[in-house]
Every structure is written in C-alpha cells, then in structure tokens.
Design a protein around this motif. Structure first.
Motif, PDB file in Angstrom:
ATOM      1  N   HIS A   1       4.080 -38.050  23.092  1.00  0.00           N
ATOM      2  CA  HIS A   1       4.918 -37.291  21.690  1.00  0.00           C
ATOM      3  C   HIS A   1       3.935 -35.657  21.942  1.00  0.00           C
ATOM      4  O   HIS A   1       3.082 -35.826  21.501  1.00  0.00           O
ATOM      5  N   VAL A   2       4.786 -34.451  22.392  1.00  0.00           N
ATOM      6  CA  VAL A   2       3.519 -33.453  22.605  1.00  0.00           C
ATOM      7  C   VAL A   2       4.212 -32.560  22.173  1.00  0.00           C
ATOM      8  O   VAL A   2       5.422 -32.169  21.226  1.00  0.00           O
ATOM      9  N   THR A   3       2.820 -31.618  21.193  1.00  0.00           N
ATOM     10  CA  THR A   3       2.908 -29.936  20.894  1.00  0.00           C
ATOM     11  C   THR A   3       1.790 -29.850  21.534  1.00  0.00           C
ATOM     12  O   THR A   3       1.142 -30.287  21.205  1.00  0.00           O
ATOM     13  N   ASP A   4       2.057 -28.180  21.863  1.00  0.00           N
ATOM     14  CA  ASP A   4       1.329 -27.795  22.171  1.00  0.00           C
ATOM     15  C   ASP A   4       0.094 -27.575  21.409  1.00  0.00           C
ATOM     16  O   ASP A   4      -1.103 -28.096  22.038  1.00  0.00           O
ATOM     17  N   ARG A   5      -0.424 -27.234  20.637  1.00  0.00           N
ATOM     18  CA  ARG A   5      -1.257 -26.926  19.281  1.00  0.00           C
ATOM     19  C   ARG A   5      -2.247 -28.431  19.243  1.00  0.00           C
ATOM     20  O   ARG A   5      -3.388 -28.681  18.956  1.00  0.00           O
ATOM     21  N   LEU A   6      -1.460 -30.170  19.444  1.00  0.00           N
ATOM     22  CA  LEU A   6      -2.147 -30.645  19.169  1.00  0.00           C
ATOM     23  C   LEU A   6      -2.987 -30.495  20.470  1.00  0.00           C
ATOM     24  O   LEU A   6      -3.543 -31.996  20.292  1.00  0.00           O
ATOM     25  N   ILE A   7      -2.666 -30.381  21.099  1.00  0.00           N
ATOM     26  CA  ILE A   7      -3.678 -30.166  22.962  1.00  0.00           C
ATOM     27  C   ILE A   7      -4.680 -29.473  23.234  1.00  0.00           C
ATOM     28  O   ILE A   7      -5.567 -29.686  23.510  1.00  0.00           O
ATOM     29  N   HIS A   8      -4.304 -28.054  22.643  1.00  0.00           N
ATOM     30  CA  HIS A   8      -4.938 -26.948  22.798  1.00  0.00           C
ATOM     31  C   HIS A   8      -4.629 -26.150  22.364  1.00  0.00           C
ATOM     32  O   HIS A   8      -3.470 -25.501  22.083  1.00  0.00           O
ATOM     33  N   ARG A   9      -5.341 -24.856  21.702  1.00  0.00           N
ATOM     34  CA  ARG A   9      -4.907 -23.563  20.953  1.00  0.00           C
ATOM     35  C   ARG A   9      -4.112 -23.105  21.809  1.00  0.00           C
ATOM     36  O   ARG A   9      -3.527 -22.178  21.575  1.00  0.00           O
ATOM     37  N   ASP A  10      -4.461 -22.345  23.028  1.00  0.00           N
ATOM     38  CA  ASP A  10      -4.034 -22.158  24.490  1.00  0.00           C
ATOM     39  C   ASP A  10      -2.341 -22.712  24.784  1.00  0.00           C
ATOM     40  O   ASP A  10      -3.338 -24.064  25.206  1.00  0.00           O
ATOM     41  N   PRO A  11      -1.328 -22.386  24.528  1.00  0.00           N
ATOM     42  CA  PRO A  11      -0.483 -23.220  25.015  1.00  0.00           C
ATOM     43  C   PRO A  11      -0.870 -23.562  26.988  1.00  0.00           C
ATOM     44  O   PRO A  11      -0.043 -24.290  26.867  1.00  0.00           O
ATOM     45  N   SER A  12      -0.954 -22.267  27.632  1.00  0.00           N
ATOM     46  CA  SER A  12      -1.116 -22.589  28.592  1.00  0.00           C
ATOM     47  C   SER A  12      -2.565 -23.341  28.867  1.00  0.00           C
ATOM     48  O   SER A  12      -1.384 -24.375  30.218  1.00  0.00           O
ATOM     49  N   VAL A  13      -2.937 -24.128  28.268  1.00  0.00           N
ATOM     50  CA  VAL A  13      -3.995 -25.062  28.297  1.00  0.00           C
ATOM     51  C   VAL A  13      -3.372 -26.015  28.750  1.00  0.00           C
ATOM     52  O   VAL A  13      -3.248 -27.111  29.347  1.00  0.00           O
ATOM     53  N   ALA A  14      -2.585 -25.739  27.465  1.00  0.00           N
ATOM     54  CA  ALA A  14      -1.756 -27.607  26.963  1.00  0.00           C
ATOM     55  C   ALA A  14      -0.929 -27.534  27.954  1.00  0.00           C
ATOM     56  O   ALA A  14      -1.160 -28.572  28.518  1.00  0.00           O
TER      57      ALA A  14
ATOM     58  N   ARG B   1       4.099 -20.424  24.517  1.00  0.00           N
ATOM     59  CA  ARG B   1       4.803 -21.258  23.710  1.00  0.00           C
ATOM     60  C   ARG B   1       5.927 -20.790  24.235  1.00  0.00           C
ATOM     61  O   ARG B   1       6.165 -23.030  24.966  1.00  0.00           O
ATOM     62  N   ALA B   2       6.716 -20.677  24.966  1.00  0.00           N
ATOM     63  CA  ALA B   2       8.402 -20.493  25.312  1.00  0.00           C
ATOM     64  C   ALA B   2       7.747 -20.921  26.707  1.00  0.00           C
ATOM     65  O   ALA B   2       8.186 -21.985  27.433  1.00  0.00           O
ATOM     66  N   ALA B   3       6.370 -20.111  27.167  1.00  0.00           N
ATOM     67  CA  ALA B   3       6.564 -20.867  28.535  1.00  0.00           C
ATOM     68  C   ALA B   3       6.142 -21.459  28.768  1.00  0.00           C
ATOM     69  O   ALA B   3       6.564 -22.486  29.972  1.00  0.00           O
TER      70      ALA B   3
ATOM     71  N   ASP C   1      -4.651 -39.848  14.104  1.00  0.00           N
ATOM     72  CA  ASP C   1      -3.927 -40.251  13.513  1.00  0.00           C
ATOM     73  C   ASP C   1      -3.117 -39.424  11.886  1.00  0.00           C
ATOM     74  O   ASP C   1      -1.931 -39.656  11.347  1.00  0.00           O
ATOM     75  N   LEU C   2      -3.823 -38.471  10.979  1.00  0.00           N
ATOM     76  CA  LEU C   2      -3.961 -37.566  10.528  1.00  0.00           C
ATOM     77  C   LEU C   2      -2.829 -37.038  10.650  1.00  0.00           C
ATOM     78  O   LEU C   2      -1.699 -36.761  10.308  1.00  0.00           O
ATOM     79  N   HIS C   3      -2.674 -36.521  12.092  1.00  0.00           N
ATOM     80  CA  HIS C   3      -1.808 -35.263  12.950  1.00  0.00           C
ATOM     81  C   HIS C   3      -0.426 -36.111  12.551  1.00  0.00           C
ATOM     82  O   HIS C   3      -0.151 -37.352  12.890  1.00  0.00           O
ATOM     83  N   GLY C   4       0.720 -35.495  12.167  1.00  0.00           N
ATOM     84  CA  GLY C   4       2.362 -36.007  11.708  1.00  0.00           C
ATOM     85  C   GLY C   4       3.095 -36.612  13.269  1.00  0.00           C
ATOM     86  O   GLY C   4       3.244 -37.919  13.237  1.00  0.00           O
ATOM     87  N   VAL C   5       2.288 -36.033  14.507  1.00  0.00           N
ATOM     88  CA  VAL C   5       2.683 -36.499  15.828  1.00  0.00           C
ATOM     89  C   VAL C   5       2.316 -37.484  16.369  1.00  0.00           C
ATOM     90  O   VAL C   5       2.291 -38.498  17.001  1.00  0.00           O
ATOM     91  N   THR C   6       1.087 -37.731  16.007  1.00  0.00           N
ATOM     92  CA  THR C   6       0.429 -38.086  16.117  1.00  0.00           C
ATOM     93  C   THR C   6       0.645 -39.658  15.658  1.00  0.00           C
ATOM     94  O   THR C   6       1.485 -41.228  16.330  1.00  0.00           O
ATOM     95  N   ARG C   7       0.580 -39.838  14.198  1.00  0.00           N
ATOM     96  CA  ARG C   7       1.410 -40.716  13.817  1.00  0.00           C
ATOM     97  C   ARG C   7       2.879 -41.422  14.032  1.00  0.00           C
ATOM     98  O   ARG C   7       2.593 -42.874  13.744  1.00  0.00           O
ATOM     99  N   TYR C   8       3.358 -40.720  14.112  1.00  0.00           N
ATOM    100  CA  TYR C   8       4.951 -40.229  14.267  1.00  0.00           C
ATOM    101  C   TYR C   8       4.902 -41.438  16.738  1.00  0.00           C
ATOM    102  O   TYR C   8       5.529 -42.401  16.241  1.00  0.00           O
ATOM    103  N   ALA C   9       3.859 -40.693  16.922  1.00  0.00           N
ATOM    104  CA  ALA C   9       4.027 -41.609  18.066  1.00  0.00           C
ATOM    105  C   ALA C   9       3.742 -42.595  18.375  1.00  0.00           C
ATOM    106  O   ALA C   9       4.596 -43.730  18.567  1.00  0.00           O
TER     107      ALA C   9
END
Length: 336
Positions: free
Chosen positions: A58-71, A103-105, A23-31
């Motif tokens: 509510h998603v940002t790739d970095r919240l899920i995984h450091r590798d965008p393709s894995v996210a 990230r775009a992909a 919940d310290l992550h801004g996206v998670t807190r906002y969600a």
C-alpha cells in the motif's frame, strides 16, 4: 478495532504485505488491517522478502520519500526483486499544486513497474488513467467501513453552542478555513457556532494551523485544536460534535470520511466525483454540499441534528471482511 476475520492465521497463498513507516500513518495502519483480515504474512523490511515472492504494498509517495522520483525508484527497485502488486493512495491530481507534475510522473512509474495495481475508488482510477499512466487498467477495491461499537452511556449530549467538527490532519485544502468562515456566517445570523479541529498539523504545515487560528479570531469564531486523537478516543470524539464536516477540496479517498460513518455520523461532505461515488456506494450516509450550500446545510443540521446521525440498521458495507475477500479474489486473478 478489527473484525473477527482479522485474527485468521497467516495464509501463504496471500502475498506478503510489506508495511513501511509508522503504524500511526493512516496508509500503514490500513495496510496492516488488510493484511490481518486477508491472512497475509507481514514483513517490515524489504530484506525479509525472498527473491521472486509475491508481495503487496500500500503506497503513497510521501510514505517512502519526500522526493516523488526517489519514491518511484524505490518501488521500481522492489518490483525487480519480488512479484509486486500495489494499492495506490493519495493519487495525484492538479489541485495538489506545484508538486503535481512530479507526483504524477512518479505514480506513472509505479504503475508501470508493478505486476498489477489497484485504487480505492473509480475516481482515483480515472485520475491515474488521465494524469499518470494513459490506458493503464487497474482494479478498484473501496476502503472499508465497519461500525464502531459505541460504549454504553456514550449517547450524544445537547450543546449550548453548536460544534462544527473537522477530523484529521490540518493542511492546505483540507477545508478548515472554509468551515471557520461558515461558522462566522452562522454567528452573524445568531447561531453561536464554534469549530473543533480533531487533529493537528500535518508535517510541515504548522503555519496552516496558525493562520487558521489567526483568521478565526479576527472573525470572532472560537476554534479548538485537539492535536492527534488517540485511537481509543476517536469514536467518542467524533460523536461529540454537533455537525461533522468533510470539506477538503482535493479528496480522492478519505479515511476520515469513513471514520465519521463508522462512528454512526452522517457528515456534510464537499460535492465532487469521489463524494458522489461514496454516496452511491453507501446510500444515506453522507450529505453533499458545495460552496453555495455549506452555510444552509449547516443551518439545517443545527436545527435538525438527527440528520447528522445514521440508524443502527444502516448498511455501511463494504466492510473489512468484504475488502479481504475482494483482495484475495484480485490477487488470485492476477496470479499474485
């Protein structure tokens, strides 16, 4: 602080909200704030979602995984299990640097996997269309602002040395270095400005803080780095600087900007498509600058600090209540 609407009972007509990360992550807190305000059930584990249920992420790739393709693969897998709608945060743009293409992909894959998608600004929507998923059509639901109550006796005090404040994580492109250079220009002109960084290094960017401090010392500019500001102390901290500055170059939607506005401040904000969109959405709440005008704008703000505040009757909408209404209408329109 959430509005009274945030305490409504869960409504099973609203999709489940999957909250990932701290919940310290801004996206998670906002969600969590959106879920509470919309009366949406909250789950923390994908395994708690029944197959086929409507769910929102509510998603940002970095919240899920450091590798965008894995996210992206994670979101694709989730979309096969539930009827998934997403709000995309931290939308990729070319100024991201070497990681932009990946990230775009990844965001293109997430858009195509979702039942429906939204961004927090038309600027971000255009970025998705241009760089991630051509001809995709999503919704736009702006980040909310609701005025933060000011504690009695917490009126701003005069400062012998003007303090230029930057709020949020320190990372490349956030503008801390430019603000320090502008402070050096003010000091050369006789105004003893200093910089206060209200936050700490973003994960993996301790070197950015060290470089900022080193360069600032070389220019003779005092810089204070507070580290993370506790939620209970944010309003007081934002009201405690002379001039608030939002200087990041690749902003697409900014929670830090909204925090300044919520605290009653009128920050200086780097000109750009998103900044102009917010200036139109909330007239009188920001002052735009570019590379050529930052120092003159700072000089003006130091001379007339009243211009860095908004009055109590300034319309800061849309607020959290409006956001909840917009989300519920959108979910209904897409059958979520």
């Amino acid at each position: 602080m959430l509005s009274p609407l945030a305490h409504r009972e869960p409504d099973l007509a609203a999709p489940h909200h999957l909250l990932l990360g701290s919940d310290l992550h801004g996206v998670t807190r906002y969600a969590g704030e959106v879920a509470a305000a919309a009366g949406a059930p909250v789950v923390r584990d994908v395994g708690d979602l029944a197959p086929g249920v409507a769910a929102h992420l509510h998603v940002t790739d970095r919240l899920i995984h450091r590798d965008p393709s894995v996210a992206a693969a994670t979101v694709e897998s989730l979309s096969q299990h539930v009827q998934l709608t997403v709000t995309l945060h931290d939308v990729p743009q070319p100024t991201d640097g070497p990681g932009f293409g990946a990230r775009a992909a990844a965001y293109g894959r997430m858009v195509r996997a979702s039942h429906a998608w939204a961004t927090n600004s038309w600027h971000e929507h255009a970025l998705i269309e241009r760089w991630c998923a051509a001809d995709a059509r999503g919704a736009v639901i702006p980040l909310p602002v609701f005025r933060t109550p000011v504690p009695v006796g917490d009126e701003p005090a005069g400062q012998s040395e003007p303090v230029l404040g930057v709020f949020g994580f320190v990372y490349p492109g956030k503008g801390h270095q430019q603000v320090a250079r502008a402070a050096a220009a003010l000091r050369r002109a006789g105004t003893p400005a200093r910089v206060r960084v209200l936050g700490g290094a973003a994960p993996g960017h301790d070197d950015e803080v060290e470089a900022m401090l080193r360069n600032s010392r070389a220019r003779g500019v005092p810089v204070d780095v507070t580290g993370r500001v506790r939620e209970a102390d944010v309003t007081r901290a934002l009201r405690g600087v002379t001039v608030p500055v939002v200087a990041h170059r690749n902003v697409s939607a900014s929670g830090s900007l909204n925090s300044w506005i919520a605290a009653g401040r009128r920050p200086l904000v780097r000109d750009g498509a998103y900044a102009r969109e917010m200036a139109e959405l909330r007239p009188g709440t920001i002052t735009l600058f570019d590379d050529a005008t930052l120092v003159p704008r700072l000089e003006e703000a130091v001379r007339r600090p009243a211009g860095t505040w908004t009055s109590a009757d300034t319309d800061l909408g849309p607020g959290l209540e409006d956001t909840a209404v917009a989300y519920r209408a959108w979910w209904a329109s897409v059958g979520a």
